[in-house]
Design an enzyme around this catalytic site. Structure first.
Site, short mmCIF file in Angstrom:
data_model
loop_
_atom_site.label_atom_id
_atom_site.label_comp_id
_atom_site.label_asym_id
_atom_site.label_seq_id
_atom_site.Cartn_x
_atom_site.Cartn_y
_atom_site.Cartn_z
N MET A 12 0.84 -0.96 0.07
CA MET A 12 0.02 0.08 -0.10
C MET A 12 0.92 1.16 0.12
O MET A 12 1.84 1.36 0.92
CB MET A 12 -0.98 0.02 1.05
CG MET A 12 -1.89 0.99 1.32
SD MET A 12 -2.97 1.26 -0.19
CE MET A 12 -4.21 0.09 0.36
N THR A 212 17.17 1.86 -18.16
CA THR A 212 16.17 2.96 -18.21
C THR A 212 16.97 4.24 -17.95
O THR A 212 17.67 4.30 -16.88
CB THR A 212 14.91 2.74 -17.20
OG1 THR A 212 15.46 2.53 -16.02
CG2 THR A 212 13.99 1.47 -17.88
N ASP A 244 8.27 0.65 -13.28
CA ASP A 244 7.26 -0.60 -13.27
C ASP A 244 6.45 -0.68 -14.57
O ASP A 244 6.21 -1.96 -14.87
CB ASP A 244 6.56 -0.49 -12.08
CG ASP A 244 7.26 -0.61 -10.67
OD1 ASP A 244 8.25 -0.91 -10.88
OD2 ASP A 244 6.62 -0.28 -9.79
O1 RIB Z 1 8.44 1.55 -8.07
C1 RIB Z 1 7.23 2.22 -7.36
C2 RIB Z 1 6.99 1.45 -6.05
O2 RIB Z 1 7.94 1.28 -5.47
C3 RIB Z 1 5.84 1.94 -5.29
O3 RIB Z 1 4.51 1.83 -5.56
C4 RIB Z 1 6.31 1.46 -3.72
O4 RIB Z 1 5.26 0.60 -3.30
C5 RIB Z 1 7.63 0.94 -3.90
O5 RIB Z 1 7.49 -0.37 -3.88
#
Ligand code: RIB
Length: 296
Positions: A12, A212, A244
């Site tokens: 979260m 990246t 991500d």
């Molecule tokens: O890469 C971003 C993420 O890194 C965030 O959502 C946070 O939870 C951390 O894990």
């Protein structure tokens, strides 16, 4: 379409937006606060699923109220959550994030993510091996990543290892990874090479190492040539989860058999779109949105 699995963190995110990043020892006021689902593993799973990927998430949450919410969020994004363990007495992973100045700072409290162990991988080995492409990041124990990567490599699977946050890795893990997707800082740590020019590193890991470069896009080597993917224009609201999105979108692109360079362009455009909304997952785009961006 090939199947994608993510073995990774589910957090979260407690995201405070402020006018600037606080200095060491300083207290500042935030302008807003939001609780939104995050975690590098879950973010990558959502990025791939929103594009239309067939995604299964492997990981752990606690039995706190966040755990249920985080699983529900993954399900709502069309992700299979059947193998996520809910651990009694544990807290779900939590990330404290400050967003300001077109950037962020993050502190992660791993909680249940620490229990994504080798035993967990063994428990769900059969289910993990159903996937063709497996994504992993550094928010679960290092020994789990190495163990799973070896198993997956031996089974002929495509392993995308995103070594974030930065952590050293042994050369076997690098060898077991089909693709390594660090930023520049992470690349130097995971490859234990502080000095070589980036281009030399990319050529050494031709077709494997994808670096990246934030607002400069991404780069890799393919067949001895450097491939540069410039960043696409975006109205920056929140860069959390851009890396991500790049990873999840790259996995999706491979799952529908895009070639290496095309997959990089696709993932790069997805990442640009993701930073135009607040929260790691909110701005993650659909396939149509990425195609429209690529056509611009
Ligand atoms: O890469 C971003 C993420 O890194 C965030 O959502 C946070 O939870 C951390 O894990």
């Amino acid at each position: 379409m090939k199947k994608i699995a993510v073995i990774g963190s589910i957090n979260m995110d407690m995201t405070a937006t402020a006018d600037r990043i606080p200095q060491k020892g300083e207290t500042i006021s935030a302008t807003s606060i939001a609780y939104v689902p995050g975690g590098k593993g879950a973010n990558q799973a959502v990025a791939a699923a929103r594009l239309g990927g067939d995604v299964t998430m492997f990981g752990c949450v606690g039995t706190d109220p966040f755990g249920k919410e985080l699983i529900a969020n993954l399900k709502n994004n069309g992700i299979c959550t059947d193998y996520i363990d809910e651990l009694p007495g544990q807290s779900s992973g939590l990330a404290m994030i400050v967003v300001a100045e077109n950037d962020n700072v993050i502190t992660v409290i791993p909680g249940a993510n620490q229990y994504v162990t080798k035993e967990y991988v063994d428990r769900y080995k059969e289910e993990i091996l159903q996937a063709d492409i497996v994504l992993m990041q550094n928010e679960i124990p290092a020994e789990t990543i190495r163990y799973a990567a070896e198993m997956l490599h031996k089974a002929g699977k495509t392993v995308i290892y995103n070594p974030a946050p930065a952590q050293t890795a042994d050369s076997d893990l690098v060898a077991y990874s089909t693709y390594l997707t660090p930023n520049e800082h992470e690349a130097r740590i995971v490859l234990a090479d502080p000095d070589s020019p980036l281009e030399a590193l990319m050529k050494q890991y031709d077709g494997k190492l994808i670096i990246t470069l934030g607002s400069k896009g991404a780069a890799a080597a393919k067949d001895g040539q450097i491939v540069r993917i410039p960043a696409r224009k975006a109205r920056v609201v929140d860069t959390t989860g851009a890396g991500d999105t790049m990873n999840g979108a790259f996995a999706y692109a491979l799952s529908v058999d895009m070639a290496f360079e095309e997959a990089l362009h696709f993932a790069n455009a997805a990442a640009a779109l993701s930073i135009e909304k607040a929260g790691a997952q909110t701005g993650m785009p659909s396939r149509e949105a990425v195609q429209a961006k690529l056509a611009e």
